[in-house]
Motif scaffolding. Sequence first.
Motif, PDB file in Angstrom:
ATOM      1  N   GLN A  88       0.943  -1.330   0.174  1.00  0.00           N
ATOM      2  CA  GLN A  88       0.184   0.041   0.014  1.00  0.00           C
ATOM      3  C   GLN A  88       1.058   1.341  -0.091  1.00  0.00           C
ATOM      4  OE1 GLN A  88      -3.786  -0.065   0.681  1.00  0.00           O
ATOM      5  NE2 GLN A  88      -3.353  -1.935  -0.294  1.00  0.00           N
ATOM      6  N   PRO A  89       0.266   2.274  -0.246  1.00  0.00           N
ATOM      7  CA  PRO A  89       1.325   3.536  -0.456  1.00  0.00           C
ATOM      8  C   PRO A  89       1.716   3.925   1.147  1.00  0.00           C
ATOM      9  CG  PRO A  89      -0.853   4.074  -1.342  1.00  0.00           C
ATOM     10  CD  PRO A  89      -1.176   2.692  -0.900  1.00  0.00           C
ATOM     11  N   LEU A  90       3.139   4.487   1.199  1.00  0.00           N
ATOM     12  CA  LEU A  90       3.694   4.767   2.357  1.00  0.00           C
ATOM     13  C   LEU A  90       2.717   5.469   3.387  1.00  0.00           C
ATOM     14  CD1 LEU A  90       6.361   4.997   4.163  1.00  0.00           C
ATOM     15  CD2 LEU A  90       6.584   7.028   3.108  1.00  0.00           C
ATOM     16  N   GLU A  91       2.611   5.246   4.780  1.00  0.00           N
ATOM     17  CA  GLU A  91       2.152   6.075   5.615  1.00  0.00           C
ATOM     18  C   GLU A  91       3.109   5.612   7.119  1.00  0.00           C
ATOM     19  OE1 GLU A  91      -1.490   5.717   8.785  1.00  0.00           O
ATOM     20  OE2 GLU A  91      -2.120   5.858   6.670  1.00  0.00           O
ATOM     21  N   TYR A  92       3.449   6.756   7.576  1.00  0.00           N
ATOM     22  CA  TYR A  92       4.569   6.703   8.792  1.00  0.00           C
ATOM     23  C   TYR A  92       3.922   7.780   9.557  1.00  0.00           C
ATOM     24  CZ  TYR A  92       8.863   7.568  11.008  1.00  0.00           C
ATOM     25  OH  TYR A  92      10.075   7.673  12.183  1.00  0.00           O
ATOM     26  N   SER A  93       3.783   6.924  11.019  1.00  0.00           N
ATOM     27  CA  SER A  93       3.365   7.779  12.263  1.00  0.00           C
ATOM     28  C   SER A  93       4.584   8.456  12.775  1.00  0.00           C
ATOM     29  CB  SER A  93       2.390   7.095  13.006  1.00  0.00           C
ATOM     30  OG  SER A  93       1.230   6.452  12.346  1.00  0.00           O
ATOM     31  N   VAL A  94       4.450   9.743  13.169  1.00  0.00           N
ATOM     32  CA  VAL A  94       5.600  10.138  13.990  1.00  0.00           C
ATOM     33  C   VAL A  94       5.326  10.030  15.673  1.00  0.00           C
ATOM     34  CG1 VAL A  94       7.221  12.152  14.742  1.00  0.00           C
ATOM     35  CG2 VAL A  94       6.272  11.956  12.184  1.00  0.00           C
ATOM     36  N   THR A  95       6.075   9.468  16.424  1.00  0.00           N
ATOM     37  CA  THR A  95       6.045   9.431  17.817  1.00  0.00           C
ATOM     38  C   THR A  95       6.917  10.052  18.777  1.00  0.00           C
ATOM     39  OG1 THR A  95       7.050   7.130  17.622  1.00  0.00           O
ATOM     40  CG2 THR A  95       4.911   6.962  17.368  1.00  0.00           C
ATOM     41  N   GLU A  96       7.979  10.346  18.035  1.00  0.00           N
ATOM     42  CA  GLU A  96       9.055  11.045  18.879  1.00  0.00           C
ATOM     43  C   GLU A  96       9.772  12.115  17.957  1.00  0.00           C
ATOM     44  OE1 GLU A  96      10.207  11.479  21.664  1.00  0.00           O
ATOM     45  OE2 GLU A  96       8.898   9.805  22.854  1.00  0.00           O
ATOM     46  N   VAL A  97      10.388  13.324  18.139  1.00  0.00           N
ATOM     47  CA  VAL A  97      11.149  14.070  17.292  1.00  0.00           C
ATOM     48  C   VAL A  97      12.322  14.739  18.225  1.00  0.00           C
ATOM     49  CG1 VAL A  97      11.011  16.396  15.957  1.00  0.00           C
ATOM     50  CG2 VAL A  97       8.656  15.063  16.753  1.00  0.00           C
ATOM     51  N   TYR A  98      13.639  14.794  17.352  1.00  0.00           N
ATOM     52  CA  TYR A  98      14.814  14.954  18.052  1.00  0.00           C
ATOM     53  C   TYR A  98      15.466  15.913  17.347  1.00  0.00           C
ATOM     54  CZ  TYR A  98      13.973  10.397  20.179  1.00  0.00           C
ATOM     55  OH  TYR A  98      13.326   9.259  20.560  1.00  0.00           O
TER      56      TYR A  98
ATOM     57  N   VAL B 204      14.606  20.606   7.471  1.00  0.00           N
ATOM     58  CA  VAL B 204      13.227  20.844   8.416  1.00  0.00           C
ATOM     59  C   VAL B 204      13.794  21.438   9.718  1.00  0.00           C
ATOM     60  CG1 VAL B 204      11.375  19.550   9.299  1.00  0.00           C
ATOM     61  CG2 VAL B 204      12.292  19.018   6.888  1.00  0.00           C
ATOM     62  N   ARG B 205      12.848  22.386  10.234  1.00  0.00           N
ATOM     63  CA  ARG B 205      13.323  22.709  11.568  1.00  0.00           C
ATOM     64  C   ARG B 205      12.602  21.945  12.657  1.00  0.00           C
ATOM     65  NH1 ARG B 205      11.505  27.936  10.193  1.00  0.00           N
ATOM     66  NH2 ARG B 205      12.816  29.326   9.614  1.00  0.00           N
ATOM     67  N   ARG B 206      13.307  21.674  13.800  1.00  0.00           N
ATOM     68  CA  ARG B 206      12.680  20.920  14.795  1.00  0.00           C
ATOM     69  C   ARG B 206      11.359  21.384  15.217  1.00  0.00           C
ATOM     70  NH1 ARG B 206      10.247  19.204  18.234  1.00  0.00           N
ATOM     71  NH2 ARG B 206      10.855  18.317  20.162  1.00  0.00           N
ATOM     72  N   THR B 207      11.088  22.723  15.189  1.00  0.00           N
ATOM     73  CA  THR B 207       9.737  23.208  15.486  1.00  0.00           C
ATOM     74  C   THR B 207       8.590  22.785  14.571  1.00  0.00           C
ATOM     75  OG1 THR B 207      10.300  25.356  14.610  1.00  0.00           O
ATOM     76  CG2 THR B 207      10.687  25.012  17.248  1.00  0.00           C
ATOM     77  N   ASP B 208       9.053  22.746  13.482  1.00  0.00           N
ATOM     78  CA  ASP B 208       7.913  22.181  12.333  1.00  0.00           C
ATOM     79  C   ASP B 208       7.282  20.950  12.516  1.00  0.00           C
ATOM     80  OD1 ASP B 208       8.575  24.644  11.328  1.00  0.00           O
ATOM     81  OD2 ASP B 208       9.847  24.191   9.631  1.00  0.00           O
ATOM     82  N   VAL B 209       7.953  19.948  12.946  1.00  0.00           N
ATOM     83  CA  VAL B 209       7.546  18.654  13.079  1.00  0.00           C
ATOM     84  C   VAL B 209       6.845  18.444  14.531  1.00  0.00           C
ATOM     85  CG1 VAL B 209       7.968  16.145  12.429  1.00  0.00           C
ATOM     86  CG2 VAL B 209       9.484  17.781  11.486  1.00  0.00           C
ATOM     87  N   ARG B 210       5.892  17.538  14.915  1.00  0.00           N
ATOM     88  CA  ARG B 210       5.565  17.484  16.155  1.00  0.00           C
ATOM     89  C   ARG B 210       4.858  15.855  16.107  1.00  0.00           C
ATOM     90  NH1 ARG B 210      -0.084  17.208  15.699  1.00  0.00           N
ATOM     91  NH2 ARG B 210      -0.901  18.293  13.808  1.00  0.00           N
TER      92      ARG B 210
END
Length: 626
Positions: free
Chosen positions: A442-452, A517-523
């Motif tokens: 299936q098409p890619l789907e990735y869930s973000v659980t942590e950001v560093y 990509v800035r750290r603040t742009d991802v959550r």
Amino acid sequence: MTSLRTFQTEIDQIHHREVAKQRAQIVADRAKADKEVKKTHSKGHARKESTEVPDPSKTAGKEPIAVPAVSGEGETALSDIDERLQPLLLSRIPEKLEQARNLIASLLTRNRGEYVFRIGAHPTGARLYAGEAATEGEGWQGTPCTVAELDTIIQQTKAAVDEVGGQLSTLFESRDDHPRAALLLRLPPPDVALTAEVRCAVVGNVDSGKSTTLGVLTRGALDDGRGRARVSLFRHKHEIESGRTSSVGMEILGFGPTGKPILPQTAHSNDPETIRREKLGWEEISRQSSKIISFSDLAGHERYLKTTLYGLTSGSPSCVILIVGGNAGLIGMSKEHLAIALALSVPVVVCITKIDMTPANVLAKTVEQVSKILRSPGCRKTPVFVKSMECAAAVSQAFGKERLAPVFQLSNVTGEGLDFLRTFLNLLPASESDTEKFISDQPLEYSVTEVYSVPYVGTVVDGIINSGSIKAGDAVLFGPDSNGNFHGTTVKTIERKRARVASADAGQCVSFALKRVRRTDVRKGMVLVHKTDSPPKAVRQFEGQVLILYHNTTLQTNYQAMLHCGAVRQTVRIVSMDHPQGILRTGDRATVTFEFISQPEYIKEGMKLLFREGKTKGLGVITRIL
């Protein structure tokens, strides 16, 4: 009033229906796109396209050898294969031995490089799980064999496994009235990207011994009874001072091709400083392992329940290990954690700790209480007290399919029961092998659980690939942001268990380094998808069927609660409900319209949701996106 069990069955039906609908839609879109390609391109190119259309994942199941036996479900199908193998291995005819080798090779490739081969007549599952001794005539299944035949089968199996480049280890062997054995056949993975992983969430009441048990399992050194084993697991200074976990700690335990745990050389040192300093790096463990057990050490204290809930919903664990202190019993947050695991339909393993210091009468009371709660109408599980390697091997294979709850009695000071738990964990099926939850085609789907933010690397995200696959250098979209928009970036590098890999597939837990990509742009809660002309839509309002598990008074319109839905964690507001009275109490179910308070999120129909506020708890499923 709807029972939780009935509602959970309905939730699962809605979930499977919506997922099937989404998959069918994707297949239809693909077929439509292929048709258009064929129309616009020349005949020769069209012919080339048509040869590339068949999906290997669909044709893989059509190989002639051993398919009917492997595709069958449950204990009977596996014992059929074992019974077919035994006469072939005992035969002196070269053709029969060649057939046995082909069957073993086929089993290993189909079962992700791992198979448990049971030889001889074994006690039936019911008797083994109940701890009853099987009588001479009844209570046995499989083909009986003599000690000489047992030795021949083991010898021939070893030769066949060596030929395909695998390793054989004996899980248990009995040479009494009923000679029998269980062998672990395992192929070492070619690289870290293909290493099997089992995700386990460790929960339980405060001071039940969660971090100590993990410290002993992953470091190899026994505890001193004063918390020495847990010190190496803590991430913060205040955790070391108080002895209490406040964050989601990640630990891994590797098992080699022979099934032996991979532990530091200093595992038997008594010096606490040496234990803290000398620990194997994740890259080293990953390099040596054929299977990795990833533990999420979740917080036990009530004030960290939000963190624990997030760890359970976002980590998509294969099982929940509930740690119960033998001296205290199933109290406080243990019951809360058990209820959440049951609500999310995650299988439960119970570990009763501190059996060395608990008086016999208190331990007996705890065991009785655990059995009673597991058998209660709310749980409806069969407790299986694991007291032998044979039982540990058997229950690990049937654990996911049947309503079993293995119970281990452990002592982290004397080491009693730890070998049974390690064997059980070593034999659990890999998390990525759950094809219902994770789909590769299936098409890619990735869930973000942590950001560093990593120095000299930039922004790094950690999470789980729900579907599809990805390679380093792929262009992706991440979002939604506060306005519901998705932004483009490139995946610079991919790491799995801190080891660099070139690609990753559905079901794997991986980290991506994102370009510019800035750290603040991802959550947390964001998703990554492949770059397309039509980015996914962010959702502000959605409809769901919910069941109120507990509330002090009544729920009304405009009520706000914290919603957990996969990796999404945000406050929602009730906009409307279809209940005739316009209010909801404990045990009521209704179709409710929710609205996200802060920003839109990426959610899909069929996703399970859990919402809470204080002691209020509700369970449900998303039925419609508005």
